[in-house]
Design a protein around this motif. Structure first.
Motif, PDB file in Angstrom:
ATOM      1  N   THR A 131       0.676  -1.034   0.000  1.00  0.00           N
ATOM      2  CA  THR A 131      -0.020   0.123  -0.019  1.00  0.00           C
ATOM      3  C   THR A 131       0.969   1.379   0.009  1.00  0.00           C
ATOM      4  N   LEU A 132       1.947   1.040   0.793  1.00  0.00           N
ATOM      5  CA  LEU A 132       2.755   2.335   0.879  1.00  0.00           C
ATOM      6  C   LEU A 132       3.729   2.516  -0.530  1.00  0.00           C
ATOM      7  N   MET A 133       3.777   1.277  -1.272  1.00  0.00           N
ATOM      8  CA  MET A 133       4.557   1.638  -2.481  1.00  0.00           C
ATOM      9  C   MET A 133       3.564   2.076  -3.559  1.00  0.00           C
ATOM     10  N   LEU A 134       2.384   1.649  -3.544  1.00  0.00           N
ATOM     11  CA  LEU A 134       1.387   2.202  -4.455  1.00  0.00           C
ATOM     12  C   LEU A 134       1.087   3.776  -4.251  1.00  0.00           C
ATOM     13  N   ALA A 135       1.046   4.196  -2.839  1.00  0.00           N
ATOM     14  CA  ALA A 135       0.801   5.341  -2.613  1.00  0.00           C
ATOM     15  C   ALA A 135       2.063   6.413  -3.045  1.00  0.00           C
ATOM     16  N   GLY A 136       3.257   5.758  -3.104  1.00  0.00           N
ATOM     17  CA  GLY A 136       4.447   6.488  -3.486  1.00  0.00           C
ATOM     18  C   GLY A 136       4.486   6.723  -4.944  1.00  0.00           C
ATOM     19  N   ILE A 137       4.026   5.578  -5.721  1.00  0.00           N
ATOM     20  CA  ILE A 137       3.831   5.696  -7.162  1.00  0.00           C
ATOM     21  C   ILE A 137       3.024   6.826  -7.402  1.00  0.00           C
ATOM     22  N   MET A 138       1.671   6.775  -6.824  1.00  0.00           N
ATOM     23  CA  MET A 138       0.604   7.615  -7.032  1.00  0.00           C
ATOM     24  C   MET A 138       1.080   9.054  -6.647  1.00  0.00           C
ATOM     25  N   ALA A 139       1.995   9.368  -5.743  1.00  0.00           N
ATOM     26  CA  ALA A 139       2.446  10.448  -5.017  1.00  0.00           C
ATOM     27  C   ALA A 139       3.393  11.130  -6.075  1.00  0.00           C
ATOM     28  N   ALA A 140       4.292  10.256  -6.889  1.00  0.00           N
ATOM     29  CA  ALA A 140       5.261  10.621  -7.904  1.00  0.00           C
ATOM     30  C   ALA A 140       4.547  11.161  -8.974  1.00  0.00           C
ATOM     31  N   GLY A 141       3.589  10.389  -9.606  1.00  0.00           N
ATOM     32  CA  GLY A 141       2.678  11.109 -10.467  1.00  0.00           C
ATOM     33  C   GLY A 141       1.773  12.438 -10.262  1.00  0.00           C
ATOM     34  N   LEU A 142       1.208  12.379  -9.077  1.00  0.00           N
ATOM     35  CA  LEU A 142       0.526  13.682  -8.735  1.00  0.00           C
ATOM     36  C   LEU A 142       1.546  14.910  -8.488  1.00  0.00           C
ATOM     37  N   SER A 143       2.645  14.586  -8.099  1.00  0.00           N
ATOM     38  CA  SER A 143       3.521  15.305  -7.770  1.00  0.00           C
ATOM     39  C   SER A 143       4.019  16.493  -9.193  1.00  0.00           C
ATOM     40  N   SER A 144       4.306  15.519 -10.029  1.00  0.00           N
ATOM     41  CA  SER A 144       4.823  16.227 -11.219  1.00  0.00           C
ATOM     42  C   SER A 144       3.415  16.782 -12.055  1.00  0.00           C
ATOM     43  N   ALA A 145       2.305  16.109 -11.776  1.00  0.00           N
ATOM     44  CA  ALA A 145       1.230  16.840 -12.451  1.00  0.00           C
ATOM     45  C   ALA A 145       0.731  18.230 -12.150  1.00  0.00           C
ATOM     46  N   SER A 146       0.878  18.273 -10.775  1.00  0.00           N
ATOM     47  CA  SER A 146       0.421  19.493 -10.035  1.00  0.00           C
ATOM     48  C   SER A 146       1.633  20.590 -10.585  1.00  0.00           C
ATOM     49  N   THR A 147       2.863  19.997 -10.675  1.00  0.00           N
ATOM     50  CA  THR A 147       3.952  21.237 -11.058  1.00  0.00           C
ATOM     51  C   THR A 147       3.860  21.636 -12.367  1.00  0.00           C
ATOM     52  N   PHE A 148       3.505  20.517 -13.320  1.00  0.00           N
ATOM     53  CA  PHE A 148       3.549  20.775 -14.744  1.00  0.00           C
ATOM     54  C   PHE A 148       2.067  21.824 -14.960  1.00  0.00           C
ATOM     55  N   LEU A 149       1.114  21.595 -14.723  1.00  0.00           N
ATOM     56  CA  LEU A 149      -0.293  22.125 -14.454  1.00  0.00           C
ATOM     57  C   LEU A 149      -0.057  23.782 -14.080  1.00  0.00           C
ATOM     58  N   SER A 150       0.647  23.799 -12.990  1.00  0.00           N
ATOM     59  CA  SER A 150       0.927  25.153 -12.505  1.00  0.00           C
ATOM     60  C   SER A 150       1.658  25.919 -13.369  1.00  0.00           C
ATOM     61  N   VAL A 151       2.835  25.507 -13.866  1.00  0.00           N
ATOM     62  CA  VAL A 151       3.688  26.186 -14.681  1.00  0.00           C
ATOM     63  C   VAL A 151       3.090  26.673 -15.982  1.00  0.00           C
ATOM     64  N   ILE A 152       2.165  25.656 -16.514  1.00  0.00           N
ATOM     65  CA  ILE A 152       1.370  25.867 -17.762  1.00  0.00           C
ATOM     66  C   ILE A 152       0.718  27.114 -17.556  1.00  0.00           C
ATOM     67  N   GLY A 153      -0.141  27.009 -16.485  1.00  0.00           N
ATOM     68  CA  GLY A 153      -1.019  28.044 -16.501  1.00  0.00           C
ATOM     69  C   GLY A 153      -0.412  29.655 -16.191  1.00  0.00           C
ATOM     70  N   PHE A 154       0.806  29.268 -15.425  1.00  0.00           N
ATOM     71  CA  PHE A 154       1.376  30.971 -15.465  1.00  0.00           C
ATOM     72  C   PHE A 154       1.947  31.370 -16.630  1.00  0.00           C
ATOM     73  N   SER A 155       2.357  30.427 -17.446  1.00  0.00           N
ATOM     74  CA  SER A 155       2.900  30.874 -18.724  1.00  0.00           C
ATOM     75  C   SER A 155       1.891  31.486 -19.749  1.00  0.00           C
ATOM     76  N   ILE A 156       0.995  30.779 -19.656  1.00  0.00           N
ATOM     77  CA  ILE A 156      -0.283  31.187 -20.567  1.00  0.00           C
ATOM     78  C   ILE A 156      -0.766  32.530 -20.011  1.00  0.00           C
ATOM     79  N   THR A 157      -0.939  32.592 -18.880  1.00  0.00           N
ATOM     80  CA  THR A 157      -1.766  33.860 -18.397  1.00  0.00           C
ATOM     81  C   THR A 157      -0.527  35.027 -18.419  1.00  0.00           C
ATOM     82  N   SER A 158       0.813  34.869 -18.023  1.00  0.00           N
ATOM     83  CA  SER A 158       1.651  36.148 -17.979  1.00  0.00           C
ATOM     84  C   SER A 158       2.292  36.086 -19.232  1.00  0.00           C
TER      85      SER A 158
END
Length: 444
Positions: free
Chosen positions: A325-352
């Protein structure tokens, strides 16, 4: 519903709560875009490594290891790690001194040209949308394994999870949740390793068992790796592929908006240097440890139809339920962390940086940035439904765009006094178009 699914859901809810809590402290654009420029070493190091590793590090790359390319990946990661040392020294500290809020803004300010800013913004949006696509795909695959729901529904759930805590809190929430996720997958991988090694006879017998295993991929233990797996026809081609991708990742972690851009959030230049050293060590040591776990599964289950699910299989069939369970949560965390980073940077760039709008207030700019994030996230979700390519292929595609487009203009901005605004702009356009066109021709 099982313990694996419950554990992952609980971890996701924690990230959402933390993201919403962090969003409450966002008062202005500076907070939303660069987290108030006061992040300490642990937060910068956490967000650097978490956003780089992504779900590709746990699925795409591990499937590649399982298919016979662990030696190739070790060489590639070692070259990538050097970017975390050279990046802050050669480029990151100057980026931080500029006091810009986005990477494209830096290019516009450095070369005193709004055209450069817009071109850099478009490249950022395209490359990170591709990266975001790989994250949604990877997390969707994991959710499908856990829930048994349709793949399409799991893609939507993956998109909803990271969007929920990103669009509201911006960088404040992203670097905090990134660091939490970094700790989760770091601890999960360290604990899971001994169980995987023990299942095939212990780590001391790993090499012997692999050598005596008739089902392992050809060239698994050779320095050049599995030649067809690198898309090559001979040893030289396989080695050059590893060296080329190593250079690409070296440039990417040195100058990309989701890596070098983290320097703009650091409390001081010393923080950028220390964080880079930590990320470099993790890239070499942690990933080697993770790669060995994937190769170990060859002695347990050598015939997987989808190699990129190798660690997911190990979590279900080799590890105790709590560790799995901890391992699967870790894999999920790796995906979510990157996705949140990319989404935020995309939003910042298009707006600014792409569409220049005179906002009446910072409150209005924050609102527009959040709306843009939702729209771009929805576009990535729709692209994910098309099944364009595997997680690793899409990830490497995105990293190559950045390396080809920004290598000259970024490094040249701090080491050359002769590189003009026009030269920098056309170097970005030539790298971007040159790669996209040749990649499409190969595909066609």
């Amino acid at each position: 519903m099982n313990i694996f699914f419950i554990g992952v859901v609980v971890s996701i809810l924690v990230y959402i709560v933390v993201g919403i809590w962090a969003g409450r402290s966002v008062k202005d654009v500076n907070d939303y875009y660069v987290s108030g420029r006061n992040a300490p070493t642990i937060l910068i190091a956490g967000t650097l490594f978490a956003s780089m590793l992504s779900v590709n590090g746990f699925m795409g790359d591990q499937g590649w290891c399982y298919s016979g390319n662990i030696t190739t990946l070790v060489l590639l990661n070692s070259m990538c790690a050097m970017g975390y040392i050279a990046g802050p020294l050669m480029f990151g500290r100057y980026l931080r001194r500029s006091e810009c809020t986005t990477m494209p803004e830096y290019f516009g300010a450095r070369y005193c040209d709004l055209k450069n800013r817009r071109v850099a913004g478009i490249i950022t949006a395209v490359s990170l949308t591709a990266y975001l696509l790989s994250c949604i795909t990877g997390v969707g695959i994991l959710m499908q394994e856990l829930t048994g729901l349709s793949y399409e529904l799991c893609l939507f759930l993956a998109w909803f999870c990271f969007t929920a805590f990103t669009f509201y809190s911006g960088s404040k929430g992203v670097i905090l949740t990134d660091t939490m996720m970094f700790m989760v997958f770091l601890i999960a991988t360290i604990i899971a390793g001994p169980y995987v090694f023990k299942a095939q006879g212990g780590i001391g017998h790993l090499l012997e068992n692999l050598m005596n295993n008739p089902n392992i991929p050809e060239n698994l233990l050779d320095y050049h790796g599995n030649i067809p797996g690198a898309g090559a026809t001979d040893v030289f081609g396989a080695v050059m592929y590893a060296v080329t991708m190593g250079i690409i990742w070296f440039i990417t972690v040195s100058v990309s908006p989701w890596q070098a851009g983290r320097n703009m959030m650091a409390k001081s230049e010393h923080v950028t240097f220390r964080a880079g050293a930590i990320a470099a060590a993790c890239t070499v040591i942690f990933l080697m440890y993770l790669n060995l776990q994937s190769v170990t599964v060859l002695n347990l289950n050598p015939g997987m139809e989808d190699p990129q699910r190798v660690l997911i299989w190990a979590a279900f069939h080799v590890m105790p339920k709590l560790v799995g369970t901890l391992m699967l949560a870790g894999i999920m965390a790796a995906g979510l962390s990157s996705a949140s980073t990319f989404l935020s940077v995309i939003g910042f760039s298009i707006t600014s940086d792409i569409v220049f709008v005179e906002f009446k207030s910072e409150k209005q700019q924050l609102f527009v940035s959040r709306v843009i994030m939702l729209i771009l996230g929805a576009i990535s979700l729709l692209l994910a439904y098309t099944g364009i390519g595997s997680v690793r292929i899409v990830t490497y595609f995105a990293s190559t765009i950045i390396a080809a487009s920004w290598g000259v203009s970024a490094i040249g901005s701090v080491v050359s006094k002769k590189l003009s605004a026009t030269g920098a702009r056309w170097s970005m356009i030539a790298g971007f178009v040159g790669f996209i066109v040749t990649k499409c021709l190969v595909g066609f």
